[in-house]
Design an enzyme around this catalytic site. Structure first.
Site, PDB file in Angstrom:
ATOM      1  N   ASP A 106       0.855  -1.193   0.000  1.00 18.69           N
ATOM      2  CA  ASP A 106       0.000   0.000   0.000  1.00 18.69           C
ATOM      3  C   ASP A 106       0.895   1.248   0.000  1.00 18.69           C
ATOM      4  O   ASP A 106       1.742   1.410   0.883  1.00 18.69           O
ATOM      5  CB  ASP A 106      -0.904  -0.012   1.240  1.00 18.69           C
ATOM      6  CG  ASP A 106      -1.954   1.083   1.195  1.00 18.69           C
ATOM      7  OD1 ASP A 106      -3.142   0.763   1.370  1.00 18.69           O
ATOM      8  OD2 ASP A 106      -1.601   2.258   0.988  1.00 18.69           O
TER       9      ASP A 106
ATOM     10  N   ASP B  77      -3.417   2.291  -5.527  1.00 17.89           N
ATOM     11  CA  ASP B  77      -2.186   2.294  -4.719  1.00 17.89           C
ATOM     12  C   ASP B  77      -2.004   1.045  -3.863  1.00 17.89           C
ATOM     13  O   ASP B  77      -1.149   1.018  -2.997  1.00 17.89           O
ATOM     14  CB  ASP B  77      -2.140   3.561  -3.849  1.00 17.89           C
ATOM     15  CG  ASP B  77      -2.780   3.381  -2.481  1.00 17.89           C
ATOM     16  OD1 ASP B  77      -3.842   2.727  -2.406  1.00 17.89           O
ATOM     17  OD2 ASP B  77      -2.223   3.891  -1.506  1.00 17.89           O
ATOM     18  N   GLU B  78      -2.781   0.024  -4.138  1.00 17.72           N
ATOM     19  CA  GLU B  78      -2.814  -1.095  -3.197  1.00 17.72           C
ATOM     20  C   GLU B  78      -3.024  -2.417  -3.935  1.00 17.72           C
ATOM     21  O   GLU B  78      -3.843  -2.484  -4.848  1.00 17.72           O
ATOM     22  CB  GLU B  78      -4.019  -0.826  -2.294  1.00 17.72           C
ATOM     23  CG  GLU B  78      -4.099  -1.563  -1.040  1.00 17.72           C
ATOM     24  CD  GLU B  78      -5.442  -1.279  -0.360  1.00 17.72           C
ATOM     25  OE1 GLU B  78      -5.857  -2.120   0.420  1.00 17.72           O
ATOM     26  OE2 GLU B  78      -6.079  -0.247  -0.634  1.00 17.72           O
TER      27      GLU B  78
HETATM   28  P1  TTP Z   1      -5.175   5.104   0.966  1.00 16.22           P
HETATM   29  O1  TTP Z   1      -4.162   4.037   0.680  1.00 16.22           O
HETATM   30  O2  TTP Z   1      -6.338   4.750   1.799  1.00 16.22           O
HETATM   31  O3  TTP Z   1      -4.473   6.347   1.645  1.00 16.22           O
HETATM   32  P2  TTP Z   1      -3.076   7.000   1.350  1.00 16.22           P
HETATM   33  O4  TTP Z   1      -2.280   6.202   0.375  1.00 16.22           O
HETATM   34  O5  TTP Z   1      -3.286   8.428   0.963  1.00 16.22           O
HETATM   35  O6  TTP Z   1      -2.391   6.999   2.771  1.00 16.22           O
HETATM   36  P3  TTP Z   1      -1.799   5.748   3.590  1.00 16.22           P
HETATM   37  O7  TTP Z   1      -1.998   4.538   2.777  1.00 16.22           O
HETATM   38  O8  TTP Z   1      -0.350   6.084   3.787  1.00 16.22           O
HETATM   39  O9  TTP Z   1      -2.549   5.744   4.877  1.00 16.22           O
HETATM   40  O10 TTP Z   1      -5.752   5.661  -0.396  1.00 16.22           O
HETATM   41  C1  TTP Z   1      -4.992   5.784  -1.577  1.00 16.22           C
HETATM   42  C2  TTP Z   1      -5.401   7.033  -2.325  1.00 16.22           C
HETATM   43  O11 TTP Z   1      -6.788   6.981  -2.647  1.00 16.22           O
HETATM   44  C3  TTP Z   1      -5.209   8.315  -1.555  1.00 16.22           C
HETATM   45  O12 TTP Z   1      -3.896   8.827  -1.693  1.00 16.22           O
HETATM   46  C4  TTP Z   1      -6.241   9.208  -2.139  1.00 16.22           C
HETATM   47  C5  TTP Z   1      -7.348   8.282  -2.577  1.00 16.22           C
HETATM   48  N1  TTP Z   1      -8.486   8.353  -1.633  1.00 16.22           N
HETATM   49  C6  TTP Z   1      -9.576   9.150  -1.931  1.00 16.22           C
HETATM   50  O13 TTP Z   1      -9.619   9.763  -2.981  1.00 16.22           O
HETATM   51  N2  TTP Z   1     -10.604   9.234  -1.030  1.00 16.22           N
HETATM   52  C7  TTP Z   1     -10.590   8.545   0.151  1.00 16.22           C
HETATM   53  O14 TTP Z   1     -11.530   8.651   0.942  1.00 16.22           O
HETATM   54  C8  TTP Z   1      -9.455   7.720   0.449  1.00 16.22           C
HETATM   55  C9  TTP Z   1      -9.399   6.951   1.718  1.00 16.22           C
HETATM   56  C10 TTP Z   1      -8.438   7.654  -0.465  1.00 16.22           C
HETATM   57 MG    MG Z   2      -2.075   4.132   0.611  1.00 16.44          MG
END
Ligand code: TTP
Ligand code: MG
Length: 363
Positions: free
Chosen positions: A16, A110-111
Site C-alpha cells: 500500500d 495504490d494497493e
Molecule cells: P489510501 O491508501 O487509503 O491512503 P493513502 O495512500 O493516501 O495513505 P496511507 O496509505 O499512507 O494511509 O488511499 C490511496 C489514495 O486513494 C489516496 O492517496 C487518495 C485516494 N483516496 C480518496 O480519494 N478518497 C478517500 O476517501 C481515500 C481513503 C483515499
Molecule cells: Mg495508501
C-alpha cells in the site's frame, strides 16, 4: 458442521503506497516537500482525498471537508488532484509487481495483494521479496510504500498498516494467534462498524473476547456471519489472490413496468435506483468517482450521461445528488423512457477503518 482449516503455507504480500496522491504531489513539486498538504478540498464544500503525513499530525485525514482540515491545520496547502499522474505511478508499481508474480490482485490504484508462494525470482523468503519490491518501487518512482507479509490476505493487509509509512511488517503463522487475540474487534475482516458496536455491547472488544464464543453461540447471535467470525478470529482466511479481479464499474438498471415520460416520476425512480446502487457499492466496499446515468427510450435508443467528481462518492446523498443533476441537465433529450440505469465507475475500495484503537503486539 465440518471445521475448515487455515492454509498456512501461502506467502501473501500486501503493498500500500504511503499518502499516495499527496506523495506524488510532493515528488513532482519539490516546494511541497515536507509540507502539510491535502489533495483536493480547496474548492468550496470540497472534500480532501488524502493528506501528507505532515498534515496528518494535526488530525487531517481522507474524506474530510477542506474547511475542517484548514481549521485543524491552518497552514495546510490544498493541491488540486492530477489523476493522470496517479494512474501513471500506479502502472509503474504494477509493472514492478509483475516482475515477481502474475498473481496480483489490485484493490485500488495504490494497493494490491500478491501471492508470492511461488515467484518468478525463486525467492524463498517473502520478507526479502517484499523488501526488494519496496526498493524497486522507490528506485523507479521515488515513492515509498508499506508492505505486509503473512499467510493470508486479511492479516497481510492489516500488517501493511502497522508501521506506515515506509514499513515492512511480517506476521508469521506462529505469530498470528497472539496477534489476532490482541486485535481490536473492528479491525477484523468482515466486521463493519455496526457489528463492532453490537459486539462491544456484548463485551467483545478484541479477538480474545470473540474467540471465547462457541460456533453455535455466534451462529445464534449473528446468523451465517457468526460462523464466518468464528473462522476469521482463528486466522482462517483461505481466499485466493485473484489476478485481474478489478471491477471497472458497478451498476444497476431497471426496465420500467410502463414507459414513463413524467419528470417527477422518473426522478423518484432515480432516487430509488440510487439507493440500490449505493447498497451494492457498500456491500462491495467500493465507491466511484464517476456516476453514469443510462436511459433507454421507447424506441430502444440508449442515452448515457456521466459526471465525475474529484473525490469518491461515499454517501447515498452524494450519489443521489449527482444522479438527479445528470438527469436535470439532460432531461430535454429524453422523452419517453423504458429503462433506467445507474452505475459508478472509477472505483476505489473504501478505506477500511484503521484509525483509533491501538493494537498491542506481544512479539
Ligand atoms: P489510501 O491508501 O487509503 O491512503 P493513502 O495512500 O493516501 O495513505 P496511507 O496509505 O499512507 O494511509 O488511499 C490511496 C489514495 O486513494 C489516496 O492517496 C487518495 C485516494 N483516496 C480518496 O480519494 N478518497 C478517500 O476517501 C481515500 C481513503 C483515499
Ligand atoms: Mg495508501
Amino acid at each position: 458442521m465440518s471445521d475448515i482449516k487455515a492454509n498456512k503455507n501461502r506467502k501473501i504480500v500486501h503493498i500500500d503506497m504511503d499518502a499516495f496522491y499527496a506523495s506524488v504531489e510532493q515528488r513532482d513539486f519539490p516546494e511541497l516537500k515536507d509540507k502539510a498538504i491535502a489533495v483536493g478540498g480547496g474548492e468550496r464544500r470540497g472534500v480532501i482525498t488524502t493528506a501528507s503525513y505532515e498534515a496528518r499530525k494535526y488530525g487531517v485525514k481522507s474524506a474530510m471537508p477542506g474547511f475542517k482540515a484548514k481549521a485543524l491545520c491552518p497552514h495546510i496547502i490544498f493541491v488540486p488532484p492530477r489523476f493522470d499522474a496517479y494512474i501513471a505511478a500506479s502502472k509503474q508499481i504494477r509493472a514492478i509487481f509483475k516482475k515477481y508474480t502474475d498473481l496480483i490482485e489490485p484493490l485500488s490504484l495504490d494497493e494490491a495483494f500478491l501471492d508470492v508462494t511461488k515467484n518468478k525470482k525463486d525467492m524463498p523468503i517473502a520478507t526479502e521479496l517484499a523488501q526488494a519490491i519496496k526498493d524497486d518501487i522507490y528506485k523507479e518512482t521515488q515513492l515509498s510504500c508499506s508492505a505486509g507479509v503473512s499467510y493470508c490476505k486479511f492479516i497481510a493487509k492489516l500488517a501493511s498498516d502497522i508501521q506506515k509509512p515506509n514499513g515492512l511488517t511480517v506476521i508469521k503463522p506462529s505469530q498470528a494467534e497472539v496477534f489476532l487475540e490482541n486485535l481490536a474487534i473492528e479491525k477484523f475482516f468482515g466486521i463493519g462498524k455496526v457489528t463492532a458496536r453490537r459486539m462491544k455491547q456484548k463485551n467483545i472488544h478484541n479477538g480474545k473476547d470473540l474467540k471465547a464464543w462457541s460456533k453455535l453461540d455466534l451462529a445464534q447471535e449473528y446468523g451465517k456471519a457468526g460462523r464466518f467470525y468464528y473462522d476469521v478470529v482463528r486466522g482462517i482466511d483461505n481466499r485466493p489472490v485473484r489476478a485481474d479481479h478489478v471491477r471497472k464499474s458497478i451498476g444497476v438498471e431497471r426496465t420500467l413496468q410502463e414507459n414513463i415520460s413524467d419528470t417527477e416520476a422518473l426522478k423518484t425512480r432515480l432516487r430509488k435506483l440510487s439507493t440500490t446502487l449505493f447498497k451494492r457499492l457498500e456491500k462491495n466496499n467500493n465507491f466511484g468517482r464517476t456516476i453514469t446515468l443510462k436511459l433507454k427510450t421507447k424506441d430502444f435508443q440508449t442515452i448515457t450521461r456521466s459526471l465525475s467528481k474529484e473525490y469518491h462518492l461515499i454517501n447515498l446523498e452524494e450519489i443521489q445528488t449527482v444522479a438527479i443533476e445528470l438527469f436535470e441537465k439532460n432531461k430535454e433529450a429524453f422523452g419517453e423512457i423504458r429503462l433506467i440505469g445507474l452505475s459508478a465507475s472509477n472505483l476505489q475500495k473504501e478505506k477500511a477503518e484503521t484509525e483509533g484503537g491501538q493494537i498491542s503486539f506481544d512479539f
